[in-house]
Design an enzyme around this catalytic site. Structure first.
Site, short mmCIF file in Angstrom:
data_model
loop_
_atom_site.label_atom_id
_atom_site.label_comp_id
_atom_site.label_asym_id
_atom_site.label_seq_id
_atom_site.Cartn_x
_atom_site.Cartn_y
_atom_site.Cartn_z
N GLY A 14 7.40 -2.63 -4.15
CA GLY A 14 6.10 -3.18 -4.53
C GLY A 14 5.81 -4.62 -4.15
N SER A 15 6.49 -5.13 -3.12
CA SER A 15 6.25 -6.54 -2.79
C SER A 15 4.86 -6.74 -2.15
CB SER A 15 7.35 -7.09 -1.88
OG SER A 15 7.29 -6.56 -0.60
N ASN A 16 4.40 -5.79 -1.35
CA ASN A 16 3.05 -5.93 -0.79
C ASN A 16 1.99 -5.77 -1.88
OD1 ASN A 16 2.85 -6.26 2.29
ND2 ASN A 16 4.54 -4.82 2.03
N ASN A 104 -3.09 0.90 6.10
CA ASN A 104 -1.63 0.86 5.94
C ASN A 104 -1.10 -0.41 6.60
OD1 ASN A 104 1.03 1.89 5.37
ND2 ASN A 104 1.22 2.39 7.54
N HIS A 106 2.27 -1.69 8.77
CA HIS A 106 3.48 -1.22 9.46
C HIS A 106 4.30 -2.46 9.84
CE1 HIS A 106 5.93 1.58 11.69
NE2 HIS A 106 5.99 0.66 12.65
N ASP A 147 0.88 6.15 12.10
CA ASP A 147 0.76 4.86 12.78
C ASP A 147 -0.17 4.86 14.00
OD1 ASP A 147 2.66 3.94 10.95
OD2 ASP A 147 4.31 4.55 12.27
C1 GRF Z 1 6.79 -2.40 3.82
O1 GRF Z 1 7.84 -2.78 4.63
C2 GRF Z 1 5.66 -1.88 4.67
O2 GRF Z 1 5.67 -2.39 5.94
C3 GRF Z 1 5.90 -0.41 4.70
O3 GRF Z 1 6.47 -0.09 3.47
C4 GRF Z 1 7.15 -1.22 2.94
C5 GRF Z 1 6.72 -1.42 1.54
O4 GRF Z 1 7.44 -2.46 0.93
N1 GRF Z 1 4.68 0.29 4.98
P1 GRF Z 1 6.99 -3.03 -0.47
O5 GRF Z 1 7.12 -1.88 -1.48
O6 GRF Z 1 5.59 -3.46 -0.33
O7 GRF Z 1 7.91 -4.14 -0.79
#
Ligand code: GRF
Length: 190
Positions: A14-16, A104, A106, A147
């Site tokens: 969940g970092s994003n 999304n 990538h 993608d």
């Molecule tokens: C990220 O590396 C993103 O590029 C990919 O999934 C991962 C999710 O990581 N689509 P996080 O859960 O957001 O840390």
């Protein structure tokens, strides 16, 4: 107020998701995360959503994933679906029934290092083993193929000092956190 939903699958950290929440808060944006969709009840992302008071929708695995998602999107409409670690494919039936745009991120410079099986460390390992000096992240629209949707935003980073795929992953993750919220807001504000 624009409404978004964040979709994730598996043991998502969940970092994003956190970077997006923080960007919205910091800039006082009129964007509401209506809900978070998760497939794994033990995923670390859940705690983050709970702390922020964001509704969590759990996948009921008795139903086919795409059928579940169609019903969900009809019941809880949003302006944009944001994938953050969602590794499943949307069916053509889904796209026939739901026209909500989906984005999304990538962790590489598409069209390089994308496609089936190219996720997480698989991507960074391939980039590292190819001896690339530059990698980056790509925000793109999602269609039926992994993608392959139209690119919205891409940013490069220097990885020449990285000594392992893990180090590449760390540098790229910083780029992800920078460009994903920007791309989402760039789409929503128009
Ligand atoms: C990220 O590396 C993103 O590029 C990919 O999934 C991962 C999710 O990581 N689509 P996080 O859960 O957001 O840390």
């Amino acid at each position: 107020m624009k409404q978004i939903a964040v979709f994730t699958s598996g043991f998502s950290r969940g970092s994003n998701f956190l970077a997006i929440c923080e960007y919205i808060r910091l800039h006082g944006l009129p964007v509401n995360i209506r809900y978070l969709f998760v497939t794994d009840r033990n995923a670390p992302i859940i705690e983050h959503a709970q702390a922020l008071g964001i509704e969590i929708v759990y996948y009921d695995s008795d139903v086919k994933l795409n059928d579940f998602l169609v019903d969900l999107c009809e019941a809880k409409p949003v302006d944009l679906i944001v994938l953050a670690g969602f590794m499943r494919k949307f069916s053509s039936l889904f796209f026939q029934k739901i026209d909500t745009p989906i984005v999304n991120i990538h962790p590489a410079l598409l069209p390089k290092y994308g496609g089936k099986g190219m996720f997480g460390m698989n991507v960074h390992r391939a980039v590292f083993e190819a001896g690339e000096k530059v990698s980056g992240a790509t925000v793109h629209f999602v269609n039926e193929n992994y993608d392959e949707g139209e690119v919205i935003l891409q940013k490069e980073c220097d990885i020449s000092m990285c000594g392992s795929p893990e180090e590449v992953g760390k540098v790229v993750l910083g780029i992800e956190h920078e460009i994903y919220p920007m791309a989402i807001w760039g789409f929503l504000k128009v």
